[in-house]
Design a protein around this motif. Structure first.
Motif, mmCIF file in Angstrom:
data_model
loop_
_atom_site.group_PDB
_atom_site.id
_atom_site.type_symbol
_atom_site.label_atom_id
_atom_site.label_comp_id
_atom_site.label_asym_id
_atom_site.label_seq_id
_atom_site.Cartn_x
_atom_site.Cartn_y
_atom_site.Cartn_z
ATOM 1 N N VAL A 1 -0.145 -17.267 -1.443
ATOM 2 C CA VAL A 1 0.533 -16.217 -2.598
ATOM 3 C C VAL A 1 1.840 -15.776 -2.035
ATOM 4 C CG1 VAL A 1 -1.627 -16.158 -3.738
ATOM 5 C CG2 VAL A 1 -0.769 -14.248 -2.251
ATOM 6 N N THR A 2 1.701 -15.424 -0.695
ATOM 7 C CA THR A 2 2.903 -15.039 0.173
ATOM 8 C C THR A 2 4.072 -16.000 0.045
ATOM 9 O OG1 THR A 2 1.592 -13.664 1.431
ATOM 10 C CG2 THR A 2 3.966 -14.018 2.201
ATOM 11 N N MET A 3 3.790 -17.525 0.455
ATOM 12 C CA MET A 3 4.673 -18.469 0.453
ATOM 13 C C MET A 3 5.229 -18.809 -0.992
ATOM 14 S SD MET A 3 3.567 -21.031 3.194
ATOM 15 C CE MET A 3 1.984 -21.309 2.520
ATOM 16 N N ASN A 4 4.463 -18.320 -2.014
ATOM 17 C CA ASN A 4 4.721 -18.639 -3.435
ATOM 18 C C ASN A 4 4.972 -17.243 -4.126
ATOM 19 O OD1 ASN A 4 4.539 -21.740 -3.955
ATOM 20 N ND2 ASN A 4 2.683 -21.066 -2.856
ATOM 21 N N HIS A 5 5.732 -16.247 -3.495
ATOM 22 C CA HIS A 5 5.722 -14.888 -3.802
ATOM 23 C C HIS A 5 6.512 -14.995 -5.180
ATOM 24 C CE1 HIS A 5 5.982 -10.534 -3.670
ATOM 25 N NE2 HIS A 5 7.239 -10.601 -4.010
ATOM 26 N N ASN A 6 7.669 -15.764 -5.375
ATOM 27 C CA ASN A 6 8.233 -15.679 -6.707
ATOM 28 C C ASN A 6 7.142 -16.183 -7.960
ATOM 29 O OD1 ASN A 6 7.966 -18.439 -5.684
ATOM 30 N ND2 ASN A 6 9.403 -19.360 -6.976
ATOM 31 N N ARG A 7 6.362 -16.558 -7.803
ATOM 32 C CA ARG A 7 5.396 -17.017 -8.831
ATOM 33 C C ARG A 7 3.898 -16.109 -8.865
ATOM 34 N NH1 ARG A 7 2.834 -21.821 -7.783
ATOM 35 N NH2 ARG A 7 1.976 -21.865 -9.838
ATOM 36 N N PHE A 8 3.612 -15.435 -7.683
ATOM 37 C CA PHE A 8 2.211 -14.959 -7.581
ATOM 38 C C PHE A 8 2.493 -13.437 -7.206
ATOM 39 C CE2 PHE A 8 1.105 -19.180 -6.840
ATOM 40 C CZ PHE A 8 -0.011 -19.488 -7.752
ATOM 41 N N GLY A 9 3.869 -12.917 -6.864
ATOM 42 C CA GLY A 9 4.018 -11.492 -6.541
ATOM 43 C C GLY A 9 3.815 -10.539 -7.661
ATOM 44 N N CYS A 10 3.620 -11.008 -9.037
ATOM 45 C CA CYS A 10 3.373 -10.229 -9.878
ATOM 46 C C CYS A 10 1.927 -9.679 -10.095
ATOM 47 C CB CYS A 10 3.926 -10.720 -11.427
ATOM 48 S SG CYS A 10 2.983 -12.589 -11.503
ATOM 49 N N LEU A 11 0.918 -10.572 -9.422
ATOM 50 C CA LEU A 11 -0.308 -10.161 -9.434
ATOM 51 C C LEU A 11 -0.722 -9.335 -8.322
ATOM 52 C CD1 LEU A 11 -1.669 -13.809 -9.790
ATOM 53 C CD2 LEU A 11 -1.452 -12.145 -11.647
ATOM 54 N N ASN A 12 -0.060 -8.927 -7.428
ATOM 55 C CA ASN A 12 -0.107 -7.850 -6.310
ATOM 56 C C ASN A 12 -1.548 -7.975 -5.777
ATOM 57 O OD1 ASN A 12 0.421 -5.557 -4.982
ATOM 58 N ND2 ASN A 12 -0.576 -4.111 -6.504
ATOM 59 N N LEU A 13 -1.733 -9.467 -5.158
ATOM 60 C CA LEU A 13 -2.992 -9.880 -4.425
ATOM 61 C C LEU A 13 -3.194 -9.403 -3.137
ATOM 62 C CD1 LEU A 13 -3.914 -12.874 -6.824
ATOM 63 C CD2 LEU A 13 -5.367 -10.728 -6.456
ATOM 64 N N VAL A 14 -1.966 -9.037 -2.367
ATOM 65 C CA VAL A 14 -1.715 -8.872 -0.941
ATOM 66 C C VAL A 14 -1.773 -7.103 -1.137
ATOM 67 C CG1 VAL A 14 -0.876 -9.103 1.355
ATOM 68 C CG2 VAL A 14 -0.818 -10.850 -0.459
ATOM 69 N N ALA A 15 -2.900 -6.652 0.006
ATOM 70 C CA ALA A 15 -2.664 -5.287 0.035
ATOM 71 C C ALA A 15 -1.683 -4.716 0.729
ATOM 72 C CB ALA A 15 -4.084 -4.827 0.625
ATOM 73 N N LEU A 16 -0.785 -4.428 0.178
ATOM 74 C CA LEU A 16 0.556 -3.826 0.691
ATOM 75 C C LEU A 16 0.968 -2.386 0.356
ATOM 76 C CD1 LEU A 16 2.919 -6.995 0.539
ATOM 77 C CD2 LEU A 16 1.565 -5.869 2.472
ATOM 78 N N ASP A 17 0.009 -1.642 0.047
ATOM 79 C CA ASP A 17 0.049 0.074 -0.601
ATOM 80 C C ASP A 17 0.485 0.583 0.889
ATOM 81 O OD1 ASP A 17 -0.872 -1.003 -2.821
ATOM 82 O OD2 ASP A 17 -2.845 -0.249 -2.712
ATOM 83 N N VAL A 18 1.153 1.920 0.329
ATOM 84 C CA VAL A 18 2.051 2.413 1.701
ATOM 85 C C VAL A 18 1.609 3.835 1.266
ATOM 86 C CG1 VAL A 18 3.474 0.803 2.150
ATOM 87 C CG2 VAL A 18 4.067 2.492 0.439
ATOM 88 N N ASN A 19 1.524 4.810 2.317
ATOM 89 C CA ASN A 19 1.468 6.111 2.172
ATOM 90 C C ASN A 19 2.796 6.596 2.110
ATOM 91 O OD1 ASN A 19 -1.578 6.419 2.926
ATOM 92 N ND2 ASN A 19 -0.945 5.707 4.882
ATOM 93 N N GLU A 20 2.834 8.136 1.832
ATOM 94 C CA GLU A 20 4.151 8.838 1.684
ATOM 95 C C GLU A 20 4.978 8.714 3.023
ATOM 96 O OE1 GLU A 20 3.532 12.988 0.845
ATOM 97 O OE2 GLU A 20 2.461 12.515 -1.351
#
Length: 330
Positions: free
Chosen positions: A219-238
């Motif tokens: 999904v990372t290599m095809n981020h333009n297609r799958f980025g909308c699904l938010n399937l990689v945990a990239l949440d950040v703190n303040e």
């Protein structure tokens, strides 16, 4: 004259090659396995129950193409399970002898066995294989399933990380249908998350596996297609540092607990939620709105094809690992 002789020789050689190919085609036994799916599309039964895995009669790539063609009924919707083994009769008893007598269905390659049964929408049989049930231990398995806590079945048949993943996938395809496994009344999605988190092992974090790394990279290599699904945990703190995602899931004894997904990892818990929305959207608006509210995700109808692609890719990756093991063990 030399030029004419050379041309004539080339034509004769080409004709000889063509005739040889035609003879091979017409002399091939009926029902034999072809290496080209375009030349002769394979049915599910031909795919595995007629395939001689260790004789090189079919390449892994051609089998993966057949996984795609055979998976459409599995991906079409969710599937109700009967859980006959918990009522005293294993679903493996209903399998045709042509399936149960084949050496490919031994405990040596549980993954291959489970995936093939899934492709045929035999969720109950696949589920039992994951739990350690085989044709040779049916009576013991049936007794253990109907007498919980009275046998050492769980200790004698511990589940590996791959078993937990297969267990999760089976219940995900069960979907919103209510499960009676182990006496509970959870949905397939609830049980999928339970086993994703290790079941009775009660893991704090989602375990690492090559499948999750592959899906993350896919999904990372095809981020333009799958980025909308938010399937990689990239949440950040303040302070812009990464943080793990937390999910509240069912636990043993009717309790609930939290489990985490590490930063920058594939989030299978969210994928299960998206699968729930995908199939709910095809069922009716009431169920879709119910899931949207519970999961706090607003569904986009354009996501259905993306979800189906990822489900297929997931199956194909596991199938490739199983096939490589089957071929190497031969």
């Amino acid at each position: 004259p030399k030029m004419k002789y050379s041309v004539a020789s080339s034509l004769l050689l080409s004709l000889f090659v063509l005739l040889s190919l035609l003879m091979q085609i017409y002399s091939r036994p009926q029902g034999s396995i072809h290496t080209s799916t375009a030349e002769h599309p394979l049915s599910f039964s031909q795919l595995i129950f007629g395939a001689k895995l260790n004789e090189g009669s079919m390449s892994i790539s051609s089998m993966l193409q057949n996984v795609e063609s055979e998976s459409h009924l599995l991906l079409k919707g969710t599937h109700r399970m009967d859980y006959g083994i918990f009522k005293g009769e294993s679903s493996l008893r209903t399998l045709p002898e042509s399936i149960t007598e084949l050496p490919q269905l031994s405990a040596d390659n549980k993954v291959l066995h489970v995936l093939l049964l899934l492709l045929q929408q035999r969720l109950d049989q696949a589920h039992e294989i994951v739990l350690g049930v085989t044709i040779d231990n049916l009576e013991k398995a049936e007794y253990a399933a109907t007498h919980p806590g009275e046998t050492s079945w769980s200790a004698d048949h511990p589940l590996s990380t791959v078993d937990d993943i297969l267990h999760c996938i089976i219940h995900r395809f069960e979907g919103e249908n209510t499960s009676v496994e182990g006496g509970g009344r959870a949905t397939g999605y609830d049980n999928a998350k339970y086993w994703l988190a290790g079941g009775d092992k009660q893991l704090e974090f989602m375990e690492n596996h090559d499948l999750w790394l592959f899906l993350r990279d896919y999904v990372t290599m095809n981020h333009n297609r799958f980025g909308c699904l938010n399937l990689v945990a990239l949440d950040v703190n303040e302070d812009c540092t990464s943080r793990e995602r937390k999910y509240l899931i069912i636990a043993s004894g009717g309790k609930k607990r939290y489990v985490n997904v590490n930063p920058k990892m594939w989030d299978e818990f969210r994928f299960i939620d998206l699968c729930a929305l995908r199939y709910a959207s095809a069922t009716g608006q009431d169920l879709l709105h119910k899931f949207e509210e519970e999961l706090n995700i607003v569904w986009d109808k354009e996501w259905s094809c993306l979800i189906d692609e990822l489900q297929l890719v997931q199956l194909q990756f596991l199938f490739r690992l199983a096939m490589e093991k089957a071929l190497s063990s031969g």
